[in-house]
Design a protein around this motif. Structure first.
Motif, short mmCIF file in Angstrom:
data_model
loop_
_atom_site.label_atom_id
_atom_site.label_comp_id
_atom_site.label_asym_id
_atom_site.label_seq_id
_atom_site.Cartn_x
_atom_site.Cartn_y
_atom_site.Cartn_z
N GLU A 127 2.11 -0.92 0.56
CA GLU A 127 1.16 -1.15 -0.45
C GLU A 127 1.69 -2.18 -1.37
O GLU A 127 0.66 -3.26 -1.65
CB GLU A 127 0.60 -0.03 -1.19
CG GLU A 127 -0.27 1.04 -0.46
CD GLU A 127 -0.83 2.19 -1.32
OE1 GLU A 127 -1.90 2.58 -1.16
OE2 GLU A 127 0.15 2.87 -1.79
N CYS A 197 -8.70 4.73 12.81
CA CYS A 197 -8.22 3.94 11.76
C CYS A 197 -8.74 2.29 11.96
O CYS A 197 -8.50 1.68 10.80
CB CYS A 197 -6.71 3.90 12.11
SG CYS A 197 -5.94 5.45 12.09
N THR A 203 -10.63 -0.04 5.61
CA THR A 203 -10.46 0.47 4.02
C THR A 203 -9.09 0.83 4.00
O THR A 203 -8.28 1.19 4.74
CB THR A 203 -11.15 1.86 3.62
OG1 THR A 203 -10.80 2.70 4.63
CG2 THR A 203 -12.90 1.49 3.95
N ALA A 204 -8.55 0.73 2.74
CA ALA A 204 -7.11 1.33 2.72
C ALA A 204 -6.66 2.68 3.03
O ALA A 204 -5.65 2.97 3.58
CB ALA A 204 -6.82 1.29 0.99
N GLU A 205 -7.85 3.62 2.79
CA GLU A 205 -7.51 4.93 3.50
C GLU A 205 -7.48 4.89 4.76
O GLU A 205 -6.85 5.62 5.34
CB GLU A 205 -8.87 5.77 2.97
CG GLU A 205 -9.09 6.00 1.31
CD GLU A 205 -9.52 4.64 0.71
OE1 GLU A 205 -9.16 4.59 -0.42
OE2 GLU A 205 -10.38 3.93 1.26
N LYS A 206 -8.18 4.07 5.50
CA LYS A 206 -8.19 4.00 7.12
C LYS A 206 -6.58 3.58 7.53
O LYS A 206 -6.09 4.05 8.24
CB LYS A 206 -9.34 3.20 7.78
CG LYS A 206 -10.63 3.88 7.77
CD LYS A 206 -11.51 2.85 8.67
CE LYS A 206 -12.86 3.36 8.39
NZ LYS A 206 -13.91 2.56 9.23
N LYS A 208 -3.94 3.97 5.71
CA LYS A 208 -3.10 4.67 5.28
C LYS A 208 -3.23 6.15 6.41
O LYS A 208 -2.07 6.54 6.93
CB LYS A 208 -3.35 5.55 4.19
CG LYS A 208 -2.15 6.71 3.71
CD LYS A 208 -2.15 6.92 2.15
CE LYS A 208 -1.12 7.92 2.03
NZ LYS A 208 -0.89 8.42 0.45
N LYS A 209 -4.26 6.40 7.05
CA LYS A 209 -4.45 7.18 8.13
C LYS A 209 -3.53 6.85 9.48
O LYS A 209 -3.04 7.88 9.87
CB LYS A 209 -6.04 7.27 8.51
CG LYS A 209 -6.63 8.54 7.66
CD LYS A 209 -8.06 8.76 8.11
CE LYS A 209 -8.72 9.48 7.13
NZ LYS A 209 -10.26 9.55 7.44
#
Length: 295
Positions: A127, A197, A203-206, A208-209
């Motif tokens: 990140e 993903c 997205t940042a969440e995807k 990270k997944k």
């Protein structure tokens, strides 16, 4: 015509991978391609937590030398010194960037590249680096009046799962068993990872997944699911996402294709002598290949 800003492409044996390279790379129209490669043997050089650049002026390729873009040094000049190093030894040892170049050159004889290898790092470090790197790329694009997609594109090099219980250095990667049932379950899981993903708005969440799928939470150097691009994919994709935010652009992923080393008939390259295979391909030892486009 479709112009892709970012692509995930495989880098394994051409004979196994076949049509996946054109599928992934034919819609890269930019003159300059920033390549995020796997640093397979980084641990041998004790490299981690930093981006690895080269100092070359050109790379060898089938149709003649490919120029290293002047943007490389501009990008490095905007990065904190702690985030990168120049290491030609690591770049020479690696094949994941090299594999993409002939195809990029085929589609654009004037292509120029920036090679960035990504060794092991945890998601927090990814990140931090992606934030700085996206700002650097954004700054370079604006300074040179360049457009992402049209003038500069990103290619992330990564093979998908390395599966089976034979010839993986004594390790067992047959997570669902090394038979037909296990194979089908493993391929299904691959599609789950890609759809979760990579598909749709990034997205940042995807991103990270993807790390949660592939890397052990308590030890980021240990595989949870064996994509060799467990660092190159999230670093390249998170950089792309943050770049899209800075440039106020959308970024949407499409699964272009998926195959593996035992799904299709192999392309015959025996007559080329140096184009053999690096590993066998059977139900007990196979590799997956994903092609994903982001526009």
């Amino acid at each position: 015509k479709t112009i892709l800003k970012t692509v995930i492409a495989p880098h394994d044996d051409y004979t196994y991978t076949g049509y996946m390279y054109p599928l992934a790379l034919q819609n890269i129209k930019a003159k300059t391609v920033i390549l995020f490669g796997v640093a397979h043997k980084a641990s041998k050089l004790k490299l981690e937590d930093q981006l690895i650049f080269d100092s070359y002026t050109h790379w060898r390729a089938p149709y003649g030398p490919v120029k290293v873009s002047d943007l490389r040094n501009q990008i490095m000049s905007l990065l904190p010194l702690s985030m990168y190093q120049v290491n030609d030894t690591m770049q020479k040892m690696e094949h994941s960037v090299e594999a993409e170049i002939p195809f990029l050159q085929y589609y654009n004889m004037d292509v120029e590249i920036v090679s960035i290898l990504v060794p092991s790092m945890n998601f927090e470090r990814i990140e931090v680096i992606a934030t700085s790197l996206s700002q650097a790329i954004s700054g370079v694009l604006k300074r040179n009046n360049l457009k992402w997609g049209e003038d500069v594109a990103i290619v992330i090099s990564a093979d998908a799962v390395h599966y089976g219980d034979e010839d993986w250095g004594g390790k067992n990667f047959a997570f669902y068993g090394a038979d037909t049932t296990g194979y089908k379950k493993a391929v299904g899981y691959e599609y789950e990872i890609m759809n979760t993903c990579f598909k749709g708005n990034v997205t940042a969440e995807k991103v990270k997944k993807f790390t949660l799928y592939t890397v052990e939470e308590k030890d980021h150097k240990a595989y949870k699911w064996t994509w060799c691009g467990r660092y190159s994919v999230p670093l390249g994709l998170l950089t792309s996402f943050k770049l899209s935010q800075q440039l106020n652009l959308s970024l949407e992923g499409t699964i272009l294709g998926y195959t593996n080393s035992i799904e299709n008939s192999h392309i015959r390259v025996n007559d080329l002598g140096t184009m053999g295979v690096t590993a066998k391909a059977n139900i007990r030892h196979w590799v997956g290949y994903a092609a994903v486009g982001f526009k």
